[in-house]
Design a protein around this motif. Structure first.
Motif, PDB file in Angstrom:
ATOM      1  N   GLY A  49     -75.956  13.863  54.034  1.00 44.01           N
ATOM      2  CA  GLY A  49     -74.818  13.609  53.317  1.00 44.01           C
ATOM      3  C   GLY A  49     -74.555  12.454  52.540  1.00 44.01           C
ATOM      4  O   GLY A  49     -74.939  11.327  53.145  1.00 44.01           O
ATOM      5  N   ARG A  50     -73.887  12.238  51.483  1.00 42.31           N
ATOM      6  CA  ARG A  50     -73.634  10.941  50.922  1.00 42.31           C
ATOM      7  C   ARG A  50     -72.192  11.125  50.574  1.00 42.31           C
ATOM      8  O   ARG A  50     -71.702  12.373  49.995  1.00 42.31           O
ATOM      9  CB  ARG A  50     -74.318  10.550  49.672  1.00 42.31           C
ATOM     10  CG  ARG A  50     -75.739  10.470  49.923  1.00 42.31           C
ATOM     11  CD  ARG A  50     -76.705  10.310  48.761  1.00 42.31           C
ATOM     12  NE  ARG A  50     -78.068  10.315  48.838  1.00 42.31           N
ATOM     13  CZ  ARG A  50     -78.674   9.016  49.006  1.00 42.31           C
ATOM     14  NH1 ARG A  50     -78.168   7.798  48.799  1.00 42.31           N
ATOM     15  NH2 ARG A  50     -79.981   8.971  49.220  1.00 42.31           N
ATOM     16  N   VAL A  51     -71.414  10.073  50.650  1.00 45.25           N
ATOM     17  CA  VAL A  51     -69.930  10.150  50.450  1.00 45.25           C
ATOM     18  C   VAL A  51     -69.899   8.808  49.617  1.00 45.25           C
ATOM     19  O   VAL A  51     -69.997   7.973  50.045  1.00 45.25           O
ATOM     20  CB  VAL A  51     -68.948  10.038  51.684  1.00 45.25           C
ATOM     21  CG1 VAL A  51     -67.408  10.061  51.069  1.00 45.25           C
ATOM     22  CG2 VAL A  51     -69.264  11.467  52.395  1.00 45.25           C
ATOM     23  N   TYR A  52     -69.126   8.927  48.466  1.00 38.48           N
ATOM     24  CA  TYR A  52     -68.967   7.774  47.551  1.00 38.48           C
ATOM     25  C   TYR A  52     -67.432   7.678  47.534  1.00 38.48           C
ATOM     26  O   TYR A  52     -66.552   8.615  47.244  1.00 38.48           O
ATOM     27  CB  TYR A  52     -69.436   8.082  46.325  1.00 38.48           C
ATOM     28  CG  TYR A  52     -70.930   8.407  46.172  1.00 38.48           C
ATOM     29  CD1 TYR A  52     -71.698   7.192  46.075  1.00 38.48           C
ATOM     30  CD2 TYR A  52     -71.463   9.526  46.184  1.00 38.48           C
ATOM     31  CE1 TYR A  52     -73.375   7.356  46.033  1.00 38.48           C
ATOM     32  CE2 TYR A  52     -72.861   9.872  46.319  1.00 38.48           C
ATOM     33  CZ  TYR A  52     -73.777   8.497  46.252  1.00 38.48           C
ATOM     34  OH  TYR A  52     -74.941   8.863  46.048  1.00 38.48           O
ATOM     35  N   GLU A  53     -67.034   6.383  47.707  1.00 36.48           N
ATOM     36  CA  GLU A  53     -65.567   6.085  47.766  1.00 36.48           C
ATOM     37  C   GLU A  53     -65.159   4.870  46.977  1.00 36.48           C
ATOM     38  O   GLU A  53     -66.033   3.833  46.998  1.00 36.48           O
ATOM     39  CB  GLU A  53     -65.063   5.744  49.355  1.00 36.48           C
ATOM     40  CG  GLU A  53     -65.130   7.006  50.332  1.00 36.48           C
ATOM     41  CD  GLU A  53     -65.167   6.564  51.786  1.00 36.48           C
ATOM     42  OE1 GLU A  53     -64.015   6.786  52.112  1.00 36.48           O
ATOM     43  OE2 GLU A  53     -65.776   5.566  52.150  1.00 36.48           O
ATOM     44  N   ASN A  68     -65.984  -0.663  46.048  1.00 37.81           N
ATOM     45  CA  ASN A  68     -66.720   0.802  46.323  1.00 37.81           C
ATOM     46  C   ASN A  68     -67.712   0.691  47.348  1.00 37.81           C
ATOM     47  O   ASN A  68     -68.343  -0.256  47.665  1.00 37.81           O
ATOM     48  CB  ASN A  68     -67.637   0.577  44.886  1.00 37.81           C
ATOM     49  CG  ASN A  68     -66.946   0.695  43.787  1.00 37.81           C
ATOM     50  OD1 ASN A  68     -65.824   1.311  43.494  1.00 37.81           O
ATOM     51  ND2 ASN A  68     -67.000  -0.141  42.788  1.00 37.81           N
ATOM     52  N   CYS A  69     -67.770   2.055  48.157  1.00 36.49           N
ATOM     53  CA  CYS A  69     -68.491   2.127  49.369  1.00 36.49           C
ATOM     54  C   CYS A  69     -69.242   3.383  49.186  1.00 36.49           C
ATOM     55  O   CYS A  69     -68.850   4.415  48.561  1.00 36.49           O
ATOM     56  CB  CYS A  69     -67.675   2.216  50.531  1.00 36.49           C
ATOM     57  SG  CYS A  69     -66.547   0.720  50.833  1.00 36.49           S
ATOM     58  N   ARG A  70     -70.455   3.434  49.609  1.00 36.84           N
ATOM     59  CA  ARG A  70     -71.284   4.643  50.038  1.00 36.84           C
ATOM     60  C   ARG A  70     -71.615   4.578  51.387  1.00 36.84           C
ATOM     61  O   ARG A  70     -72.107   3.831  52.122  1.00 36.84           O
ATOM     62  CB  ARG A  70     -72.714   4.361  49.102  1.00 36.84           C
ATOM     63  CG  ARG A  70     -73.458   5.464  49.348  1.00 36.84           C
ATOM     64  CD  ARG A  70     -74.959   5.189  48.350  1.00 36.84           C
ATOM     65  NE  ARG A  70     -75.779   4.431  49.073  1.00 36.84           N
ATOM     66  CZ  ARG A  70     -76.212   3.200  48.641  1.00 36.84           C
ATOM     67  NH1 ARG A  70     -75.699   2.669  47.594  1.00 36.84           N
ATOM     68  NH2 ARG A  70     -76.910   2.560  49.524  1.00 36.84           N
ATOM     69  N   THR A  71     -71.553   6.000  51.718  1.00 35.52           N
ATOM     70  CA  THR A  71     -71.912   6.285  53.338  1.00 35.52           C
ATOM     71  C   THR A  71     -72.762   7.352  53.283  1.00 35.52           C
ATOM     72  O   THR A  71     -72.772   8.522  52.644  1.00 35.52           O
ATOM     73  CB  THR A  71     -70.580   6.838  54.013  1.00 35.52           C
ATOM     74  OG1 THR A  71     -69.576   5.835  54.089  1.00 35.52           O
ATOM     75  CG2 THR A  71     -70.939   7.071  55.308  1.00 35.52           C
ATOM     76  N   SER A  85     -78.656  11.484  64.935  1.00 34.62           N
ATOM     77  CA  SER A  85     -78.138  11.040  63.613  1.00 34.62           C
ATOM     78  C   SER A  85     -78.078   9.831  63.385  1.00 34.62           C
ATOM     79  O   SER A  85     -78.072   8.789  64.390  1.00 34.62           O
ATOM     80  CB  SER A  85     -76.755  11.727  63.784  1.00 34.62           C
ATOM     81  OG  SER A  85     -75.834  11.014  64.732  1.00 34.62           O
ATOM     82  N   ALA A  86     -77.849   9.133  62.088  1.00 27.57           N
ATOM     83  CA  ALA A  86     -77.680   7.787  61.856  1.00 27.57           C
ATOM     84  C   ALA A  86     -76.926   7.942  60.523  1.00 27.57           C
ATOM     85  O   ALA A  86     -76.817   8.759  59.607  1.00 27.57           O
ATOM     86  CB  ALA A  86     -79.205   7.538  61.279  1.00 27.57           C
ATOM     87  N   GLU A  87     -76.065   6.932  60.565  1.00 30.07           N
ATOM     88  CA  GLU A  87     -74.961   6.771  59.487  1.00 30.07           C
ATOM     89  C   GLU A  87     -74.987   5.446  58.863  1.00 30.07           C
ATOM     90  O   GLU A  87     -75.065   4.335  59.933  1.00 30.07           O
ATOM     91  CB  GLU A  87     -73.708   7.116  60.012  1.00 30.07           C
ATOM     92  CG  GLU A  87     -72.487   7.333  58.941  1.00 30.07           C
ATOM     93  CD  GLU A  87     -71.100   7.571  59.393  1.00 30.07           C
ATOM     94  OE1 GLU A  87     -70.156   7.117  59.339  1.00 30.07           O
ATOM     95  OE2 GLU A  87     -71.052   8.779  59.895  1.00 30.07           O
ATOM     96  N   GLU A  88     -74.921   5.220  57.708  1.00 36.64           N
ATOM     97  CA  GLU A  88     -75.039   3.774  57.333  1.00 36.64           C
ATOM     98  C   GLU A  88     -73.955   3.675  56.050  1.00 36.64           C
ATOM     99  O   GLU A  88     -73.843   4.714  55.180  1.00 36.64           O
ATOM    100  CB  GLU A  88     -76.227   3.472  56.722  1.00 36.64           C
ATOM    101  CG  GLU A  88     -76.313   2.107  55.985  1.00 36.64           C
ATOM    102  CD  GLU A  88     -77.604   1.825  55.449  1.00 36.64           C
ATOM    103  OE1 GLU A  88     -77.751   0.580  54.982  1.00 36.64           O
ATOM    104  OE2 GLU A  88     -78.481   2.850  55.285  1.00 36.64           O
ATOM    105  N   THR A  89     -73.080   2.570  56.158  1.00 35.56           N
ATOM    106  CA  THR A  89     -71.846   2.380  55.241  1.00 35.56           C
ATOM    107  C   THR A  89     -72.159   1.009  54.364  1.00 35.56           C
ATOM    108  O   THR A  89     -72.449   0.001  54.965  1.00 35.56           O
ATOM    109  CB  THR A  89     -70.521   2.457  55.633  1.00 35.56           C
ATOM    110  OG1 THR A  89     -70.439   3.674  56.421  1.00 35.56           O
ATOM    111  CG2 THR A  89     -69.356   2.288  54.607  1.00 35.56           C
TER     112      THR A  89
END
Length: 92
Positions: A49-53, A68-71, A85-89
């Motif tokens: 998944g990708r979330v753009y804020e 502007n952030c991307r997770t 799992s891995a998550e990067e912001t």
């Protein structure tokens, strides 16, 4: 005696009104607006998944600004069914 009770009631009313005014004024010192959207993919053994804020903010100390952030999130299962799992912001 009666006038003392009325005087106390008036004082409480004045304090309540002033507290409301000060609270409203302080609430206006910092504000932000956020917009976000995302995309997700999944299949046998994985999820991605990708979330753009995008955030615009205003502050009395920092002024106006934008961020502007991307997770990115990856989750997958190994041959034994264990999830990792891995998550990067990243923000700019």
């Amino acid at each position: 005696m009666q006038w003392q009770r009325n005087r106390r009631s008036e004082a409480r009313l004045v304090v309540a009104v002033l507290g409301s005014i000060i609270g409203t004024a302080l609430a206006g010192c910092s504000t932000s607006a956020d917009v976000s959207y995302g995309s997700y993919q999944f299949g046998p053994g994985y999820q991605s998944g990708r979330v753009y804020e995008s955030r615009v903010y205003g502050d009395t100390q920092q002024g106006f600004g934008a961020e502007n952030c991307r997770t990115v999130m990856h989750r997958q299962a190994d041959a034994f069914g264990r999830l990792s799992s891995a998550e990067e912001t990243v923000c700019d």
